[in-house]
Design a protein around this motif. Structure first.
Motif, PDB file in Angstrom:
ATOM      1  N   GLY A  81      17.674 -33.037  20.438  1.00 48.06           N
ATOM      2  CA  GLY A  81      18.671 -32.038  20.770  1.00 48.06           C
ATOM      3  C   GLY A  81      18.326 -31.231  22.013  1.00 48.06           C
ATOM      4  O   GLY A  81      19.215 -30.655  22.656  1.00 48.06           O
TER       5      GLY A  81
ATOM      6  N   SER B 107      20.054 -31.466  25.517  1.00 47.37           N
ATOM      7  CA  SER B 107      21.259 -30.701  25.863  1.00 47.37           C
ATOM      8  C   SER B 107      21.015 -29.597  26.889  1.00 47.37           C
ATOM      9  O   SER B 107      21.711 -29.525  27.904  1.00 47.37           O
TER      10      SER B 107
ATOM     11  N   TRP C  82      24.940 -40.534  17.310  1.00 50.46           N
ATOM     12  CA  TRP C  82      24.051 -39.560  16.666  1.00 50.46           C
ATOM     13  C   TRP C  82      23.813 -39.927  15.203  1.00 50.46           C
ATOM     14  O   TRP C  82      22.664 -39.932  14.729  1.00 50.46           O
TER      15      TRP C  82
ATOM     16  N   PRO D 283      23.093 -35.833  22.605  1.00 52.65           N
ATOM     17  CA  PRO D 283      22.871 -34.468  23.098  1.00 52.65           C
ATOM     18  C   PRO D 283      23.012 -34.346  24.612  1.00 52.65           C
ATOM     19  O   PRO D 283      23.317 -33.263  25.116  1.00 52.65           O
TER      20      PRO D 283
ATOM     21  N   SER E 195      15.760 -33.945  15.651  1.00 50.39           N
ATOM     22  CA  SER E 195      15.930 -32.550  16.040  1.00 50.39           C
ATOM     23  C   SER E 195      15.463 -32.308  17.472  1.00 50.39           C
ATOM     24  O   SER E 195      16.129 -31.616  18.245  1.00 50.39           O
TER      25      SER E 195
END
Length: 302
Positions: free
Chosen positions: A242, A245, A226, A17, A239
């Motif tokens: 992420g 990012s 990933w 990410p 999750s």
């Protein structure tokens, strides 16, 4: 040993990410304008074909349709929706809408993996939403219904993809598994690209550099680590990684686009980092009290 392994896996998986955080910058600065299908297809298909050529093994049995489903969720539909959101929304709004993903993962994981939803998870979801809002959302941000729908759809696809990838477990090495999904996703996108946008008549050197970056780093490298992490980490921990990012996207905007970085944004970044760390350390705590092997330890080829 188990604690250290889980934290190392989290750190390595977070690189994906972090790389994807540069997508907004690359899309807006290097790629042809208003070509989300082209961007999504070129990012997926060449990388998938390279990995297939190296692995030389096609799916068999159930994995024909499973690869298609995962490729559509994780790659094809997700890439397309990601680029639509990037073209229609400021990066901050897209990131804020996408921050519902951990809530979706909690729901899907409880339904399909029988994962337990804990108070720590709920607190982390609230913190992450607030952190993203402080980090990237500005008072001048404009809403676009197409962009919001695309960002929300992308979050649903990624959440479902994470949970199904973990539920089904990859039957082959991670590079080949990545190749299956990138190829499937690219093939789903290709006919839509030809029908809706068509092939480009010109590609500049700048465009080629942008596409090359997304293929090599965003797909080949990013998705390989990933999917490796999907084997080893709980779905909810994946999750929350992420959220690296939007942090990276904000830093890149400050460095390359001369965007301002305020105290409020720094506070949002700290809250996000805290939420990410909270979930990762909670996963370590749960692992130490659980009976059985670490995630990814059963006989799955690496």
């Amino acid at each position: 040993m188990g604690k250290n392994r889980l934290l190392l896996d989290s750190g390595l998986t977070a690189l994906a990410p972090a790389i994807w955080g540069s997508t907004y910058l690359v899309t807006t600065q290097l790629l042809p304008p208003d070509r989300p299908l082209l961007a999504a297809t070129v990012r997926a298909l060449p990388a998938g074909l390279v990995l297939l050529a190296l692995g030389r093994v096609l799916p068999t049995g159930l994995w024909w349709w499973r690869a298609l489903v995962l490729g559509t969720l994780n790659i094809g539909a997700f890439f397309f929706l990601l680029f639509v959101a990037a073209y229609h929304l400021p990066g901050g709004v897209a990131a804020l809408v996408g921050s519902v993903q951990p809530v979706l993962v909690l729901f899907f994981a409880a339904l399909l993996l029988r994962d337990r939803v804990t108070p720590v998870h709920l607190v982390a979801c609230v913190l992450s939403f607030g952190g993203v809002a402080l980090l990237v959302l500005k008072s001048t941000a404009k809403l676009d219904l197409v962009g919001v729908a695309a960002a929300l759809g992308g979050a649903v696809c990624m959440a479902a993809g994470i949970v199904l990838t973990k539920r089904w477990k990859r039957p082959v090495g991670v590079l080949l598994f990545t190749g299956w999904q990138l190829t499937a996703g690219g093939l789903v996108l290709l006919p839509v690209l030809l029908l809706v946008e068509g092939l480009p008549t010109t590609i500049t050197t700048t465009n080629a550099l942008g596409f090359g970056y997304l293929i090599v780093f965003g797909s080949l490298f990013g998705y390989s680590i990933w999917f490796r992490g999907t084997d080893r980490l709980p779905a909810i921990a994946m999750s929350f990684l992420g959220f690296v990012s939007p942090i990276v996207a904000t830093v890149l905007g400050y460095v390359f686009l001369t965007q301002k970085l305020t105290i409020v944004q720094l506070l949002g970044a700290l809250i996000l980092i805290g939420a990410i760390a909270l979930v990762q350390f909670n996963a370590v705590k749960q692992q130490t009290t659980a009976v059985g092997p670490l995630p990814g330890e059963p006989s799955i080829k690496v």
